[in-house]
Design a protein around this motif. Structure first.
Motif, PDB file in Angstrom:
ATOM      1  N   SER A   1       0.835  -1.195   0.000  1.00  0.00           N
ATOM      2  CA  SER A   1       0.000   0.000   0.000  1.00  0.00           C
ATOM      3  C   SER A   1       0.873   1.248   0.000  1.00  0.00           C
ATOM      4  O   SER A   1       1.731   1.417   0.871  1.00  0.00           O
ATOM      5  N   ASP A   2       0.635   2.121  -0.976  1.00  0.00           N
ATOM      6  CA  ASP A   2       1.339   3.397  -1.053  1.00  0.00           C
ATOM      7  C   ASP A   2       0.451   4.414  -1.761  1.00  0.00           C
ATOM      8  O   ASP A   2       0.527   4.578  -2.984  1.00  0.00           O
ATOM      9  N   PRO A   3      -0.423   5.089  -1.018  1.00  0.00           N
ATOM     10  CA  PRO A   3      -1.328   6.061  -1.642  1.00  0.00           C
ATOM     11  C   PRO A   3      -0.600   7.174  -2.379  1.00  0.00           C
ATOM     12  O   PRO A   3      -1.161   7.786  -3.301  1.00  0.00           O
ATOM     13  N   CYS A   4       0.659   7.458  -2.006  1.00  0.00           N
ATOM     14  CA  CYS A   4       1.413   8.536  -2.661  1.00  0.00           C
ATOM     15  C   CYS A   4       2.066   8.085  -3.955  1.00  0.00           C
ATOM     16  O   CYS A   4       2.628   8.917  -4.692  1.00  0.00           O
ATOM     17  N   CYS A   5       2.025   6.774  -4.248  1.00  0.00           N
ATOM     18  CA  CYS A   5       2.563   6.237  -5.507  1.00  0.00           C
ATOM     19  C   CYS A   5       4.012   6.670  -5.722  1.00  0.00           C
ATOM     20  O   CYS A   5       4.393   7.160  -6.810  1.00  0.00           O
ATOM     21  N   VAL A   6       4.852   6.474  -4.695  1.00  0.00           N
ATOM     22  CA  VAL A   6       6.253   6.911  -4.764  1.00  0.00           C
ATOM     23  C   VAL A   6       7.028   6.144  -5.828  1.00  0.00           C
ATOM     24  O   VAL A   6       7.780   6.728  -6.615  1.00  0.00           O
ATOM     25  N   GLN A   7       6.854   4.819  -5.872  1.00  0.00           N
ATOM     26  CA  GLN A   7       7.608   4.022  -6.852  1.00  0.00           C
ATOM     27  C   GLN A   7       7.262   4.442  -8.265  1.00  0.00           C
ATOM     28  O   GLN A   7       8.153   4.562  -9.127  1.00  0.00           O
ATOM     29  N   GLU A   8       6.002   4.707  -8.516  1.00  0.00           N
ATOM     30  CA  GLU A   8       5.583   5.121  -9.849  1.00  0.00           C
ATOM     31  C   GLU A   8       6.244   6.443 -10.240  1.00  0.00           C
ATOM     32  O   GLU A   8       6.678   6.625 -11.381  1.00  0.00           O
TER      33      GLU A   8
END
Length: 449
Positions: A157-164
């Motif tokens: 879960s990563d709502p900030c989409c850091v990897q993307e």
């Protein structure tokens, strides 16, 4: 904490394999005998020969499909059909597919090694029950070949989409590999060797649990293989490659992350009569009859839309038993499910559509035992929404239960509670393609910090 690491993937040598679509394959557990033969015919180097080789007459302990797979794997490496990357990397992996009502959808993720964690640590969370047969089969293959041929599908879960955001620029270049599978899904792969990017991606997951979306049998097999290899060592550091497994990581908040339903077909029930069954259902469900034409695509689409809308408010299941009527079953009172579960069971598990169907309808009303369900004695699972109508109409099956998708929040809540959903509760589409990258579990190597 979850720990991931880059690795030196084994990949098909595109100088020798001009058409990679001929050598890749879907996961072993969705390959029918017919598809197995088709994949065999496509290429002498198709990965099916490793992940699901044919059983031959006269097979024994010293000569069987696992031994043959190991021999082929070594030979392909020797002949440079398969080559190993020189630099530890992570591999960005996008899948583009068409979703009804949404158009083109892209699911984004990446592949790396994940340190194997016992479920008791809470860092890796399953949501499905596994069977002993597939695990024994996969363990024999892993022992023989010392490799992971297919990635486990993990969610974080990563709502900030850091990897993307970190990898967005990298995917502007032409993919290192692009393959379109039999379903029209486009698979794109990019190798990432930039140490800074790799470190940031690894750090992103260090404080996050990983939820297994698909590949529960393979994950438990990897645990068993790790323990087997540890038993062969006088000591071990935990950095040996057998302590890790190939995993695909995807953000559950990604807009391309969709879960599809698996529908149920029932057959072989003696003395089954629809009217008494509907009467019994009405004790627990609001039963709404809906006139429709099972041979008309628009009529079937309307059934699906109505079912989805009903499922937004309360647990709902569709029932088709032939003729020109579909019944919508909407649970009257969620508390009626308390009798079927331990008092400590989470509300998420008790109120799942599939839990209600399996416990209340299949077991209590239709007397299909959990063992029969597991062995599919009276039950068949099917992905396509349209097929159940024609299969029931043909008389091959007595009825079909039409399902809504399990929601991502339900997967997370059940897994967080340490519980298991009924079989085939989730269908993550598209499937991950086998043959894009392979993790060779080299005996003389360690994972780098």
């Amino acid at each position: 904490m979850a720990k991931i690491a880059p690795f030196r993937a084994v990949r098909y040598n595109l100088e020798k394999i001009q058409d990679p679509t001929r050598v890749t394959a879907p996961p072993y557990d969705v390959i029918s005998s017919q598809l197995q033969e088709e994949l065999y015919q496509r290429s002498p180097f198709n990965l099916v020969r490793l992940i699901l080789g044919k059983i031959e007459e006269g097979d024994n302990e010293g000569c069987n499909r696992y031994v043959r797979a190991a021999g082929l794997f070594r030979q392909w490496m020797t002949d440079d059909i398969l080559v190993r990357d020189m630099q530890p990397s992570i591999y960005l992996y996008d899948e583009e597919y068409q979703a009804e009502g949404l158009g083109a959808v892209v699911r984004k993720g990446f592949m790396a090694l994940a340190r194997l964690e016992d479920f008791a640590t809470g860092m890796v969370k399953p949501h499905e029950k596994t069977l002993s047969g597939p695990k024994a089969d996969r363990l024999q293959l892993t022992k023989a070949c010392e490799a992971n041929f297919s990635p486990i599908f993990g969610l974080y879960s990563d709502p900030c989409c850091v990897q993307e955001a970190l990898t967005w620029e990298l995917k502007k270049r032409t993919p290192d590999l692009e393959v379109t599978d039999d379903d029209g899904v486009i698979h794109r792969l990019w190798q990432v060797t930039d140490d800074t990017v790799i470190q940031k991606v690894c750090e992103l997951l260090e404080n996050k649990p990983v939820f297994i979306a698909d590949g529960h049998h393979r994950y438990e097999t990897a645990l068993n293989y790790r323990d087997f290899r540890r038993g062969q060592c006088d000591d071990f550091s935990g950095k040996e490659l057998f302590n890790y497994v190939l995993m695909y990581f995807a953000n559950m908040e990604d807009q391309g992350m969709l879960i599809f339903p698996t529908h149920r077909l029932v057959y072989g029930l003696q003395s089954f009569r629809l009217e008494p069954f509907l009467s019994e259902l009405s004790d627990y469900f609001e039963v709404e009859a809906h006139s429709m034409d099972p041979n008309d695509a628009e009529s079937r689409r309307e059934v699906r839309n109505i079912l989805q809308k009903k499922g937004e408010a309360r647990p709902s299941v569709g029932l088709f038993a032939g003729g020109r009527t579909t019944y919508f079953l909407t649970l009257k009172d969620e508390h009626c499910m308390d009798a079927f579960f331990d008092e400590k069971a989470s509300k998420a598990l008790r109120t799942l559509d599939v839990s209600i169907l399996h416990r209340l309808v299949l077991e209590k009303m239709l007397h299909i035992t959990p063992e029969a369900q597991e062995q599919q004695t009276n039950l068949k699972y099917i992905k396509n929404f349209d097929e159940p109508f024609s299969l029931v109409q043909s008389g091959q099956y007595q009825m079909a239960f039409l399902m809504n998708s399990t929601r991502m929040t339900q997967v997370r809540d059940v897994a967080n509670a340490g519980e298991k959903m009924p079989q085939k509760s989730t269908y993550f589409y598209p499937k991950l393609l086998s043959g894009l990258v392979i993790n060779q579990i080299a005996r003389d190597e360690m994972v780098e910090d």
